[in-house]
Design an enzyme around this catalytic site. Sequence first.
Site, short mmCIF file in Angstrom:
data_model
loop_
_atom_site.label_atom_id
_atom_site.label_comp_id
_atom_site.label_asym_id
_atom_site.label_seq_id
_atom_site.Cartn_x
_atom_site.Cartn_y
_atom_site.Cartn_z
N ASP A 152 0.94 -1.19 0.12
CA ASP A 152 0.11 -0.10 0.08
C ASP A 152 0.88 1.20 0.10
OD1 ASP A 152 -2.37 1.51 -0.05
OD2 ASP A 152 -2.93 0.95 2.03
N GLU A 159 10.68 5.93 -9.34
CA GLU A 159 10.15 4.36 -9.74
C GLU A 159 9.91 3.65 -8.43
OE1 GLU A 159 9.39 2.87 -12.45
OE2 GLU A 159 10.04 4.45 -13.67
N ASP A 165 -2.91 -2.63 -2.49
CA ASP A 165 -3.77 -1.73 -2.33
C ASP A 165 -5.28 -2.15 -1.85
OD1 ASP A 165 -4.41 0.91 -1.75
OD2 ASP A 165 -4.75 1.62 -3.78
N HIS A 176 -1.34 -0.90 4.97
CA HIS A 176 -1.94 0.46 4.98
C HIS A 176 -1.52 0.90 6.29
CE1 HIS A 176 -4.87 3.57 5.17
NE2 HIS A 176 -5.58 3.02 6.15
#
Length: 757
Positions: free
Chosen positions: A626, A664, A696, A732
């Site tokens: 994430d 990147e 994600d 997250h």
Amino acid sequence: MTGRARARSRGRARGQETTAPGASQAREPTPAPAPPAEGELVGRGRQKGAPGAFSAEAVLQISAGFQQVKLGERGGRRRDFNDAGINTRQAMEHVKESKMGTSGRSIPLTTNFFRILSRPQWVLYQYHVDYKPPMESRRLRSALLYQHDEALGSARSFDGALLFLPHRLHSKETVLHSETRNGEKVQITVTLTNELPPTSPVCIQFYNIIFRRILRILDMQQIGRNYYNPNDPLNIPQHRLTIWPGYTTTILNYEKSIMLCTDVSHKVLRSETVLDFMCNLRQQCGNQRFPEICAKELVGLIVLTKYNNKTYRIDDIAWDHTPNNTFKKGDTDISFKNYYKAQYSLDIKDGNQVLLISHVKKLGPSGGPPPGPAMLVPELCYLTGLTDKMRADFNIMKDLSTHTRLSPEQREGRLNRFVSNIQKNADAQAELDKWGLNFDKALLNLTGRILPAERLYQGPKSYDYNPSTADWSREMRGVPVISSPPMNDWFMFYTRRNGNEAQSLLQTLGKVSTPLGIRMQKAIMVEYEDYQESLLRALQQNIRPQTQMVVVVLPSNRKDKYDCVKKYLCVECPIPSQCVVSRTLSKPQALMTVATKIALQMACKMGGELWSVEIPLKQLMIVGIDCYHDISAGKRSIGALVASLNNGMSRWYSKCVLQHKGQEIMDGLKMALSGALKDYLKFNNCLPSRIIVYRDGVGDGQLHSRLTYKLCHMYYNWQGIIRVPAPCQYAHKLAFLVGQSIHKEPNAKLEDLLFYL
């Protein structure tokens, strides 16, 4: 911190806004240095023995899919991970034709999605618009550009910097000349930057811009990311509160169709202004203590200025400024009082009130450096949200819930009325027709499946739970966890005012820990004064290298003290820590439940394993990724990678990658994945035979073993099922902690621990 798991902010950047009065130019932040090279990893709970060698080529093959993925794009806006021409479904036979599984029982579902039935099939032309001299106001930039209907045409979309047209202008660079109401000459240069086919991802962004225009046509006002209807307020006069009903909307590409995802949202506004609040506070505490207490109460709050329907965070108070002070507007000086009279026809009544400071973090005009702090007038700022005292008031929360807690039937009706209002509005429909957009009239229906409940394994026992509640907090009571390091050397810090709560917590932890199989010696109690410097000094003077855990009882949920604890204990002195707000300990009848959750958090932060589910695949590594965009650090992107270390998915390796916009992700992911593989080898004496990556919160395809569903049971911060696989939520939480609180890479000694829960 107990309760902080409810904060699910993704850190997405907002759009460009008009510069507030008093804002000054600020320098661009200096980029942080590149992350240091990874050294020998040291951590708790590892098996002994040196890792064997494995080829760098294997790491490159594993991470090949991330070669062109970026965490930050130019402009610092949020970009989700996108595969570079990789279609993972085509490589997996069981989901190649369909992702629909077969286990469980079918159930009809109504979603909060509307299909887009038709959309433009022609090329969309993207232009960049420059102004000379630069224009601060987005509204003024639009007005100046829209003076040229003949050149641009009636179908156009402009967000202040980018212009979208359905046709190409005669020249790649078009120069236009406009004039402001004051007679100032402005040169506008419109430059073609891209030709976008209907399949371009940028078209999705364009559709969202068009839909926001539709919401404005419906007289809805944007506050933050969402739109609300100020003309249909829900008043709660007994609590001096007002609710604006509104909606969240996002247009995205799902599978093979583009759909509008929408949901009901509410904005709670308080009827009192900041000036009202300050006057009442002065009467309560007196003039001598007023500046200190006022700053503590106001800094960090979000306020709404109704004259432009924008929200601001109060960052400081300018005690030496009043509305009679002046600021530069163009080439002239103007007082704040005269500015608001001329700009918004507002009369400021109190000329002696001090001003509020908000650090505007948006980009300046034409992508320039962000403007400096905005000066706000307390008389014109309305408080938003609820105070801790309000949240603790049962009557307030009950009255609020009658308006904000909707049943599925009420939510469905509200969403159907929303789309119906769009289709009945002639201006909104004309705008959609102009661009060839057409939405379905009804919510999308589909058939889902209710999967059978998973069996939980905890210590020597296993148990089932009630699938309708998706919670096993009752079932796990009195059952020892799988493993937990003994807590022989730990501290509890508290203030004098919260001494009773701290002692009650300590006693209750002793009661609940033994049945859970957590051996906990009595903590060393340390009192600190109720300010940040005293707390930091107490940590520095008492914590030793052999300390295993630090518990801090905080008198309030002020972010500065929490950040102070986490910065010191995650970076400088790497020790797992648990912050508890004293308010959560104030109800004796709930203390056993609260203490149980705190004990479980403390155990897993130290490397303990709480429960597991059956994972039939062996030698498997699960990776969750994430990202978070740290606006306070110049919109620096933070990537978090979390990887499983054992077959039970109960031990995890966690690594953060700090990058800047446009960099990147490949190099950072290689380093993080390499560290995860080294750790896996130490734990298992072998490398994983397969690696599955969740990005994600999105899993690509359903595996035969229902792995995604199983992993939704493995988030140790909640004794129940969560909506996304545990590694995604762990990643997250890690990215959120680093981006919100510590702003640095955590110490490598914590990489084997879930220290961020």
